[in-house]
Design an enzyme around this catalytic site. Structure first.
Site, PDB file in Angstrom:
ATOM      1  N   SER A  39       0.841  -1.187   0.000  1.00  0.00           N
ATOM      2  CA  SER A  39       0.000   0.000   0.000  1.00  0.00           C
ATOM      3  C   SER A  39       0.880   1.242   0.000  1.00  0.00           C
ATOM      4  O   SER A  39       1.997   1.231   0.527  1.00  0.00           O
ATOM      5  CB  SER A  39      -0.852  -0.017   1.266  1.00  0.00           C
ATOM      6  OG  SER A  39      -1.376   1.255   1.529  1.00  0.00           O
TER       7      SER A  39
ATOM      8  N   TYR B  24      -1.595  -0.834  10.980  1.00  0.00           N
ATOM      9  CA  TYR B  24      -1.838  -1.339   9.623  1.00  0.00           C
ATOM     10  C   TYR B  24      -0.674  -0.960   8.699  1.00  0.00           C
ATOM     11  O   TYR B  24      -0.141  -1.786   7.962  1.00  0.00           O
ATOM     12  CB  TYR B  24      -3.161  -0.777   9.069  1.00  0.00           C
ATOM     13  CG  TYR B  24      -3.259  -0.896   7.572  1.00  0.00           C
ATOM     14  CD1 TYR B  24      -3.488  -2.138   6.981  1.00  0.00           C
ATOM     15  CD2 TYR B  24      -3.069   0.203   6.737  1.00  0.00           C
ATOM     16  CE1 TYR B  24      -3.537  -2.271   5.603  1.00  0.00           C
ATOM     17  CE2 TYR B  24      -3.120   0.086   5.364  1.00  0.00           C
ATOM     18  CZ  TYR B  24      -3.346  -1.157   4.799  1.00  0.00           C
ATOM     19  OH  TYR B  24      -3.377  -1.288   3.432  1.00  0.00           O
TER      20      TYR B  24
ATOM     21  N   LYS C 295       2.248  -3.458   6.724  1.00  0.00           N
ATOM     22  CA  LYS C 295       2.594  -3.470   5.302  1.00  0.00           C
ATOM     23  C   LYS C 295       4.097  -3.226   5.128  1.00  0.00           C
ATOM     24  O   LYS C 295       4.756  -3.831   4.289  1.00  0.00           O
ATOM     25  CB  LYS C 295       1.786  -2.406   4.533  1.00  0.00           C
ATOM     26  CG  LYS C 295       0.332  -2.775   4.373  1.00  0.00           C
ATOM     27  CD  LYS C 295       0.162  -3.994   3.477  1.00  0.00           C
ATOM     28  CE  LYS C 295      -1.169  -4.676   3.641  1.00  0.00           C
ATOM     29  NZ  LYS C 295      -1.304  -5.946   2.933  1.00  0.00           N
TER      30      LYS C 295
HETATM   31  C1  UD1 Z   1      -6.220   4.460   3.930  1.00  0.00           C
HETATM   32  C2  UD1 Z   1      -4.814   4.153   4.271  1.00  0.00           C
HETATM   33  C3  UD1 Z   1      -4.236   3.262   3.206  1.00  0.00           C
HETATM   34  C4  UD1 Z   1      -5.055   2.016   3.062  1.00  0.00           C
HETATM   35  C5  UD1 Z   1      -6.460   2.410   2.723  1.00  0.00           C
HETATM   36  C6  UD1 Z   1      -7.315   1.175   2.645  1.00  0.00           C
HETATM   37  C7  UD1 Z   1      -3.351   5.766   5.358  1.00  0.00           C
HETATM   38  C8  UD1 Z   1      -2.742   7.108   5.295  1.00  0.00           C
HETATM   39  N1  UD1 Z   1      -4.096   5.423   4.337  1.00  0.00           N
HETATM   40  O1  UD1 Z   1      -6.144   5.209   2.737  1.00  0.00           O
HETATM   41  O2  UD1 Z   1      -2.969   2.884   3.546  1.00  0.00           O
HETATM   42  O3  UD1 Z   1      -4.522   1.185   2.068  1.00  0.00           O
HETATM   43  O4  UD1 Z   1      -6.960   3.279   3.739  1.00  0.00           O
HETATM   44  O5  UD1 Z   1      -7.810   0.797   3.853  1.00  0.00           O
HETATM   45  O6  UD1 Z   1      -3.166   5.057   6.291  1.00  0.00           O
HETATM   46  N2  UD1 Z   1     -12.489  10.470   3.865  1.00  0.00           N
HETATM   47  C9  UD1 Z   1     -13.482  11.340   4.271  1.00  0.00           C
HETATM   48  N3  UD1 Z   1     -14.604  10.811   4.830  1.00  0.00           N
HETATM   49  C10 UD1 Z   1     -14.788   9.461   4.987  1.00  0.00           C
HETATM   50  C11 UD1 Z   1     -13.766   8.577   4.539  1.00  0.00           C
HETATM   51  C12 UD1 Z   1     -12.625   9.135   4.000  1.00  0.00           C
HETATM   52  O7  UD1 Z   1     -13.354  12.541   4.158  1.00  0.00           O
HETATM   53  O8  UD1 Z   1     -15.833   9.051   5.509  1.00  0.00           O
HETATM   54  C13 UD1 Z   1     -11.256  11.048   3.279  1.00  0.00           C
HETATM   55  C14 UD1 Z   1     -10.026  10.666   4.089  1.00  0.00           C
HETATM   56  O9  UD1 Z   1      -9.834  11.546   5.157  1.00  0.00           O
HETATM   57  C15 UD1 Z   1      -8.947  10.758   3.022  1.00  0.00           C
HETATM   58  C16 UD1 Z   1      -9.676  10.349   1.733  1.00  0.00           C
HETATM   59  O10 UD1 Z   1     -11.079  10.502   2.010  1.00  0.00           O
HETATM   60  O11 UD1 Z   1      -8.512  12.058   2.892  1.00  0.00           O
HETATM   61  C17 UD1 Z   1      -9.421   8.902   1.373  1.00  0.00           C
HETATM   62  O12 UD1 Z   1      -9.677   8.101   2.515  1.00  0.00           O
HETATM   63  P1  UD1 Z   1      -9.696   6.508   2.478  1.00  0.00           P
HETATM   64  O13 UD1 Z   1     -10.604   6.054   1.400  1.00  0.00           O
HETATM   65  O14 UD1 Z   1      -9.975   6.035   3.868  1.00  0.00           O
HETATM   66  O15 UD1 Z   1      -8.251   6.131   2.028  1.00  0.00           O
HETATM   67  P2  UD1 Z   1      -6.824   6.595   2.598  1.00  0.00           P
HETATM   68  O16 UD1 Z   1      -6.945   7.242   3.907  1.00  0.00           O
HETATM   69  O17 UD1 Z   1      -6.155   7.344   1.529  1.00  0.00           O
END
Ligand code: UD1
Length: 459
Positions: free
Chosen positions: A224, A271, A275
């Site tokens: 990841s 997590y 990885k």
């Molecule tokens: C996270 C992990 C990544 C992992 C992936 C899958 C980190 C930094 N990232 O990715 O390693 O492979 O999850 O589990 O550890 N968001 C919102 N509202 C929500 C959900 C998400 O605003 O309800 C935003 C998050 O804050 C982020 C973006 O959407 O900025 C993407 O979030 P997400 O889909 O959870 O992925 P990552 O955080 O990038």
């Protein structure tokens, strides 16, 4: 020469769900042509999944020649999960025989049926034989895995070049293994670190030992972008060399040799560390034994689904990733999306991610497998990303456009452990693997909406 060694391990000890046990226990018309005899592993069935209602396409797809024990397979561990199922489907579409190992802890039995149906449809349309698809509902960490690997191995006799002595060793019909079966929730990993280390790290170590035993050394690991930790916040596309596991010698423009030492920065949760440890272990294994060919694929943000709308992302627990949460809002299971942070130094204040269509991710695995077989050498890492940064709000807008309706939002505080920006450098994958993304965020959103509308129609 076929194996005649007997095994005391009974798969019945490892079947967790009575409802599914017949998949392992029924013993009619087994293919015992190679590997082990019915006497050695009486409980292990490699029957294709028995569907209640075979689809018309499955019936009409050209059939292949009967198994003669020489067929090669790709084993996909965790092959019914979100990325696993799309990869299994792409492998079948590309003509690979596939063995799926999945304990259904975060996936559903129906996914297999859908994968098979879509693959059969593809084969029918293209008039090509349907590859073999085997399913085993086992935990890859259980002893049943040993039985399964033995089942797909032949014993061969070779002469040792130095001693001149005859040596008996395993030759597997599994040409490569793709390992998806890991836990992936950031929040859960903070609450249950030992569970995460036990599966993602201990499970990996045991699996590698088991694969070594059967001389399977072609391995693709689901990594990841999280391994880059806070290096992501530098605001530049992340290069694979930003995270290395062993010293690397490079030459600067003046021809001087410089040594780059491995460094890690700001891994934000257990997590992420699992990885990182996984990669580090693989790098050490490949260093110790040059026969290993290992690729770690660093996923950025896989989203979307197969355009058929039949396969999608349906985690069993409460979703925390952006698109699964958006799916819940669209389905009416959640009132709004909480946008975590609107004060990031980005064009609209929300975090930037590199969203990549899951089918592009699936194709990346096939490119990595092909590369590994031809040019693989030791341990290699590749980013699977598009190289394009999209903000959370832009991602929401693309889904609103696809769905033709507004998604209610609430701007809330940043989520602990999040980074503001995480975008891939795509050069290495393009140059070495000949792989790059085909789909856009618009297509991701359209395919996801197609899936959501079909799910709504089905329920
Ligand atoms: C996270 C992990 C990544 C992992 C992936 C899958 C980190 C930094 N990232 O990715 O390693 O492979 O999850 O589990 O550890 N968001 C919102 N509202 C929500 C959900 C998400 O605003 O309800 C935003 C998050 O804050 C982020 C973006 O959407 O900025 C993407 O979030 P997400 O889909 O959870 O992925 P990552 O955080 O990038």
């Amino acid at each position: 020469m076929s194996s005649t060694s007997s095994s005391r391990i009974d798969l019945r000890d490892h079947v967790q769900d009575q409802d599914l046990s017949e998949e392992y226990l029924s013993s009619s018309s087994r293919d015992y042509s190679a590997g082990s005899s019915p006497l050695t592993t009486p409980a292990l069935s490699d029957e294709e999944f028995d569907f209640d209602v075979p689809s018309e396409d499955a019936l009409l797809a050209p059939t292949q020649a009967p198994a003669d024990g020489s067929e090669k397979y790709i084993m996909v561990i965790g092959g019914l999960g979100y990325i696993g199922s799309h990869t299994t489907l792409e492998l079948l579409r590309e003509g690979h025989n596939v063995i799926v190992v999945d304990n259904l802890s975060n996936s559903y039995k129906t996914v297999l049926k859908n994968v098979r149906m879509l693959a059969a449809h593809h084969c029918k349309v293209n008039s090509v034989p349907m590859p073999r698809l085997r399913f085993f509902r086992i935990d890859y960490r259980s002893k049943a895995m040993h039985v399964l690997l033995e089942r797909y191995s032949n014993l061969v006799m070779t002469v040792d070049a130095t001693s001149g002595k005859q040596v008996v060793s395993y030759q597997s019909r599994i040409a490569g293994v793709i390992h998806f079966a890991a836990y992936k929730s950031v929040v859960e990993s903070i609450q249950q670190p030992l569970r995460y280390y036990r599966n993602n790290v201990c499970g990996l170590v045991n699996l590698l030992q088991e694969l070594e035993r059967f001389n399977i050394r072609n391995f693709i690991f689901s990594s990841s972008a999280t391994v880059y930790g806070s290096k992501a916040n530098a605001g530049l596309p992340l290069k694979e060399e930003d995270l290395i596991h062993h010293q690397v010698k490079t030459q600067n423009e003046a021809g001087e040799t410089t040594i780059v030492e491995p460094t890690i920065e700001g891994l934000s949760c257990p997590y992420a560390r699992t990885k990182y440890f996984g990669e580090a272990i693989l790098a050490d294994v490949a260093e110790a034994d040059p026969d290993w060919r290992i690729v770690a694929l660093r996923y950025f943000n896989p989203v979307g689904c197969d355009p058929s709308g039949v396969l999608g992302e349906s985690p069993r627990g409460e979703p925390t990733n952006l698109f699964p949460v958006l799916t819940q809002v669209l389905k009416g299971d959640r009132s709004n999306l909480n946008v975590f942070g609107s004060d990031w130094p980005t064009r609209d204040g929300t975090a930037i991610r590199d969203f990549i269509h899951v089918l592009d991710v699936a194709r990346g695995h096939i490119a990595a497998l092909n590369w590994n077989s031809k040019k693989g050498n030791g341990f290699s890492t590749f980013n699977l990303g598009s190289g394009t940064g999209t903000t959370v709000l832009e991602a929401v807008r693309s889904l609103e456009q696809a769905a033709g309706r507004e998604i209610p939002l609430a701007l809330v505080d940043r989520r602990p452990g999040d980074v503001g920006m995480c975008v891939a450098s795509t050069e290495r994958a393009a140059k070495e693997l000949g792989w790059s993304t085909r789909e856009s965020i618009t297509k991701c959103a359209a395919d996801l909406w197609n899936y959501v509308s079909k799910v709504a129609l089905r329920s």
